[in-house]
Design a protein around this motif. Structure first.
Motif, PDB file in Angstrom:
ATOM      1  N   SER A 171      -8.936   9.361  -1.193  1.00  0.00           N
ATOM      2  CA  SER A 171     -10.080   9.962  -1.875  1.00  0.00           C
ATOM      3  C   SER A 171     -10.766  10.907  -0.909  1.00  0.00           C
ATOM      4  N   GLY A 172     -10.683  12.206  -1.197  1.00  0.00           N
ATOM      5  CA  GLY A 172     -11.300  13.179  -0.292  1.00  0.00           C
ATOM      6  C   GLY A 172     -10.229  13.982   0.407  1.00  0.00           C
ATOM      7  N   GLY A 173     -10.508  14.359   1.659  1.00  0.00           N
ATOM      8  CA  GLY A 173      -9.615  15.267   2.379  1.00  0.00           C
ATOM      9  C   GLY A 173      -8.278  14.650   2.759  1.00  0.00           C
ATOM     10  N   GLY A 174      -8.250  13.330   2.988  1.00  0.00           N
ATOM     11  CA  GLY A 174      -7.017  12.668   3.426  1.00  0.00           C
ATOM     12  C   GLY A 174      -6.808  12.843   4.920  1.00  0.00           C
ATOM     13  N   GLY A 175      -5.584  12.610   5.370  1.00  0.00           N
ATOM     14  CA  GLY A 175      -5.272  12.729   6.798  1.00  0.00           C
ATOM     15  C   GLY A 175      -3.775  12.799   6.984  1.00  0.00           C
ATOM     16  N   LYS A 176      -3.344  13.446   8.070  1.00  0.00           N
ATOM     17  CA  LYS A 176      -1.916  13.636   8.310  1.00  0.00           C
ATOM     18  C   LYS A 176      -1.371  12.647   9.328  1.00  0.00           C
ATOM     19  N   THR A 177      -2.219  12.263  10.284  1.00  0.00           N
ATOM     20  CA  THR A 177      -1.700  11.544  11.449  1.00  0.00           C
ATOM     21  C   THR A 177      -1.532  10.055  11.188  1.00  0.00           C
ATOM     22  N   LYS A 178      -2.645   9.398  10.808  1.00  0.00           N
ATOM     23  CA  LYS A 178      -2.538   7.963  10.501  1.00  0.00           C
ATOM     24  C   LYS A 178      -3.518   7.592   9.384  1.00  0.00           C
ATOM     25  N   GLY A 179      -4.770   7.321   9.758  1.00  0.00           N
ATOM     26  CA  GLY A 179      -5.749   6.933   8.744  1.00  0.00           C
ATOM     27  C   GLY A 179      -6.075   8.094   7.805  1.00  0.00           C
ATOM     28  N   THR A 180      -6.396   7.751   6.568  1.00  0.00           N
ATOM     29  CA  THR A 180      -6.862   8.782   5.612  1.00  0.00           C
ATOM     30  C   THR A 180      -8.253   8.412   5.095  1.00  0.00           C
ATOM     31  N   GLY A 181      -8.925   7.510   5.805  1.00  0.00           N
ATOM     32  CA  GLY A 181     -10.225   7.060   5.318  1.00  0.00           C
ATOM     33  C   GLY A 181     -10.040   6.001   4.246  1.00  0.00           C
ATOM     34  N   MET A 182     -10.908   6.025   3.261  1.00  0.00           N
ATOM     35  CA  MET A 182     -10.883   4.987   2.229  1.00  0.00           C
ATOM     36  C   MET A 182      -9.799   5.239   1.190  1.00  0.00           C
ATOM     37  N   LEU A 183      -9.062   4.201   0.929  1.00  0.00           N
ATOM     38  CA  LEU A 183      -8.047   4.241  -0.117  1.00  0.00           C
ATOM     39  C   LEU A 183      -8.669   3.607  -1.346  1.00  0.00           C
ATOM     40  N   LEU A 184      -8.621   4.315  -2.462  1.00  0.00           N
ATOM     41  CA  LEU A 184      -9.121   3.746  -3.712  1.00  0.00           C
ATOM     42  C   LEU A 184      -7.953   3.006  -4.361  1.00  0.00           C
ATOM     43  N   ALA A 185      -8.066   1.689  -4.437  1.00  0.00           N
ATOM     44  CA  ALA A 185      -6.945   0.895  -4.950  1.00  0.00           C
ATOM     45  C   ALA A 185      -7.362   0.157  -6.209  1.00  0.00           C
ATOM     46  N   TYR A 186      -6.407   0.048  -7.133  1.00  0.00           N
ATOM     47  CA  TYR A 186      -6.676  -0.610  -8.410  1.00  0.00           C
ATOM     48  C   TYR A 186      -5.556  -1.603  -8.708  1.00  0.00           C
ATOM     49  N   HIS A 187      -5.945  -2.784  -9.142  1.00  0.00           N
ATOM     50  CA  HIS A 187      -4.961  -3.761  -9.633  1.00  0.00           C
ATOM     51  C   HIS A 187      -5.680  -4.677 -10.610  1.00  0.00           C
ATOM     52  N   LYS A 188      -4.975  -5.096 -11.662  1.00  0.00           N
ATOM     53  CA  LYS A 188      -5.688  -5.948 -12.630  1.00  0.00           C
ATOM     54  C   LYS A 188      -6.073  -7.283 -12.005  1.00  0.00           C
ATOM     55  N   ASN A 189      -5.409  -7.628 -10.911  1.00  0.00           N
ATOM     56  CA  ASN A 189      -5.855  -8.764 -10.104  1.00  0.00           C
ATOM     57  C   ASN A 189      -6.174  -8.248  -8.691  1.00  0.00           C
ATOM     58  N   PRO A 190      -7.440  -7.922  -8.416  1.00  0.00           N
ATOM     59  CA  PRO A 190      -7.789  -7.293  -7.129  1.00  0.00           C
ATOM     60  C   PRO A 190      -7.393  -8.133  -5.910  1.00  0.00           C
ATOM     61  N   ASP A 191      -7.170  -9.447  -6.113  1.00  0.00           N
ATOM     62  CA  ASP A 191      -6.745 -10.288  -4.985  1.00  0.00           C
ATOM     63  C   ASP A 191      -5.412  -9.815  -4.406  1.00  0.00           C
ATOM     64  N   VAL A 192      -4.580  -9.209  -5.258  1.00  0.00           N
ATOM     65  CA  VAL A 192      -3.281  -8.692  -4.792  1.00  0.00           C
ATOM     66  C   VAL A 192      -3.520  -7.600  -3.733  1.00  0.00           C
ATOM     67  N   ILE A 193      -4.490  -6.733  -4.018  1.00  0.00           N
ATOM     68  CA  ILE A 193      -4.800  -5.641  -3.071  1.00  0.00           C
ATOM     69  C   ILE A 193      -5.397  -6.225  -1.788  1.00  0.00           C
ATOM     70  N   LYS A 194      -6.293  -7.195  -1.970  1.00  0.00           N
ATOM     71  CA  LYS A 194      -6.958  -7.785  -0.798  1.00  0.00           C
ATOM     72  C   LYS A 194      -5.922  -8.421   0.134  1.00  0.00           C
ATOM     73  N   LYS A 195      -4.927  -9.066  -0.464  1.00  0.00           N
ATOM     74  CA  LYS A 195      -3.896  -9.727   0.328  1.00  0.00           C
ATOM     75  C   LYS A 195      -3.095  -8.685   1.128  1.00  0.00           C
ATOM     76  N   ILE A 196      -2.749  -7.591   0.470  1.00  0.00           N
ATOM     77  CA  ILE A 196      -1.996  -6.523   1.169  1.00  0.00           C
ATOM     78  C   ILE A 196      -2.827  -5.990   2.341  1.00  0.00           C
ATOM     79  N   ALA A 197      -4.132  -5.762   2.089  1.00  0.00           N
ATOM     80  CA  ALA A 197      -5.009  -5.251   3.156  1.00  0.00           C
ATOM     81  C   ALA A 197      -5.089  -6.253   4.306  1.00  0.00           C
ATOM     82  N   GLU A 198      -5.235  -7.524   3.958  1.00  0.00           N
ATOM     83  CA  GLU A 198      -5.357  -8.566   4.997  1.00  0.00           C
ATOM     84  C   GLU A 198      -4.092  -8.631   5.858  1.00  0.00           C
ATOM     85  N   GLU A 199      -2.939  -8.561   5.195  1.00  0.00           N
ATOM     86  CA  GLU A 199      -1.674  -8.598   5.946  1.00  0.00           C
ATOM     87  C   GLU A 199      -1.598  -7.459   6.957  1.00  0.00           C
ATOM     88  N   LYS A 200      -2.212  -6.339   6.602  1.00  0.00           N
ATOM     89  CA  LYS A 200      -2.168  -5.167   7.502  1.00  0.00           C
ATOM     90  C   LYS A 200      -3.382  -5.108   8.416  1.00  0.00           C
TER      91      LYS A 200
END
Ligand code: MEV
Length: 315
Positions: free
Chosen positions: A268-297
């Motif tokens: 969301s926004g300018g993005g990035g080329k090297t590594k981080g792109t700032g905030m990722l807007l993520a959607y899932h009908k069960n948001p816990d799925v996204i939280k788990k992916i984030a936690e693993e990383k």
């Protein structure tokens, strides 16, 4: 509201963060963008004081204020800022501080509280910060809610505060993942796309056509709370952004993982080329799925409320 000089009083205003649902980068080329506010806020307090002090920020803001309001001097003031909007992560932190500053200063100076005027002043500051911004970020955080934005040309902008909000079945399922502050500034990312449009005009042309199409489609899909098509459109919009090189390999691999788990995510926004792109807007009908992916990383995340009020006077 007091219209006369308000210098004896403390003025407090707050402004939310923003997110692009779709249309970033394309909006710089006159295409529409759909943005909304996020429930993270910056609060600015201004009160009179006797000594004068300046910062890099006030050095940018004050000449704009003087020129546009025809002021010779600005009475001395103390500026305090508190914020829970991460800086430089695609949440419109510079737009929020600009809108908050000019909003507070109009009150401090006893001027008419006019959102259109505050937005125009903030856009002038955004131009100093970012070079050639569309103005979508400052308009969204100033007016609030769900905003349809289009910079038709240098003199004409369409800013429509939409008369509906994101339905509950969708709005409860968004999570922001912090992929890290981009090495590149928004101005540099916009400059990179400009270069691409000179070197490979057909790539950027295709991007603009496709992004305009999905952004328009998104409007109805959101209105109707159509989850299946919402996920499809966010995925398509994200792929288009990847084609113009504004999403790093690190972040696109996280996005693929979310997609494979049945969700969708986008920068969301300018993005990035090297590594981080700032905030990722993520959607899932069960948001816990996204939280788990984030936690693993080992990436931080937070569940958000979208479509909150824009610039607001607090005191
Ligand atoms: C920045 O938040 C969004 C961009 O489209 C730039 C702009 O609109 O000015 C990349």
């Amino acid at each position: 509201m007091k219209q006369l000089n308000n210098n004896d009083n403390v003025v407090v205003v707050s402004v939310p963060a923003k997110i692009h649902l779709l249309g970033e980068h394309a909006v710089v080329y006159g295409k529409p963008a759909l943005l909304t506010t996020v429930d993270r806020r910056i609060t600015v307090t201004i009160q009179p004081r006797h000594s004068v002090s300046s910062t890099r920020m006030t050095d940018i803001f004050e000449p704009i204020l003087k020129k546009e309001l025809g002021l010779k001097e600005i009475p001395s003031y103390k500026l305090e800022i508190s914020s829970n909007i991460p800086i430089g992560c695609g949440l419109g932190s510079s737009a929020a501080i600009s809108v908050a500053y000019f909003g507070a200063m109009l009150l401090f100076l006893g001027q008419h509280w006019d959102l259109g005027k505050i937005n125009a002043l903030a856009y002038k500051a955004e131009k100093v910060f970012h070079g050639n911004p569309s103005g979508g970020d400052n308009a969204t955080v100033c007016f609030g809610g769900l905003v349809w934005f289009q910079k038709v040309n240098a003199d004409k902008k369409i800013i429509k505060q939409l008369p509906f909000s994101i339905p509950e079945n969708l709005s409860k399922n968004f999570v922001l993942i912090n992929t890290g502050k981009p090495v590149e500034s928004t101005g540099e990312m916009v400059g990179g796309v400009r270069l691409l449009s000179e070197e490979k005009p057909e790539v950027v042309e295709k991007f603009l056509t496709q992004q305009e199409h999905v952004t328009k489609e998104l409007l109805n899909v959101i209105k109707n709370g159509d989850e299946k098509n919402f996920i499809r459109i966010i995925k398509e919009g994200e792929k288009n952004l990847e084609r113009i090189g504004v999403v790093s390999a690190f972040v696109s691999s996280i996005i693929r993982e979310i997609e494979n788990a049945g969700g969708a995510a986008k920068i969301s926004g300018g993005g990035g080329k090297t590594k981080g792109t700032g905030m990722l807007l993520a959607y899932h009908k069960n948001p816990d799925v996204i939280k788990k992916i984030a936690e693993e990383k080992k990436l931080s995340y937070f569940q958000i409320k979208l479509g909150v009020e824009g610039l607001r006077r607090e005191a």
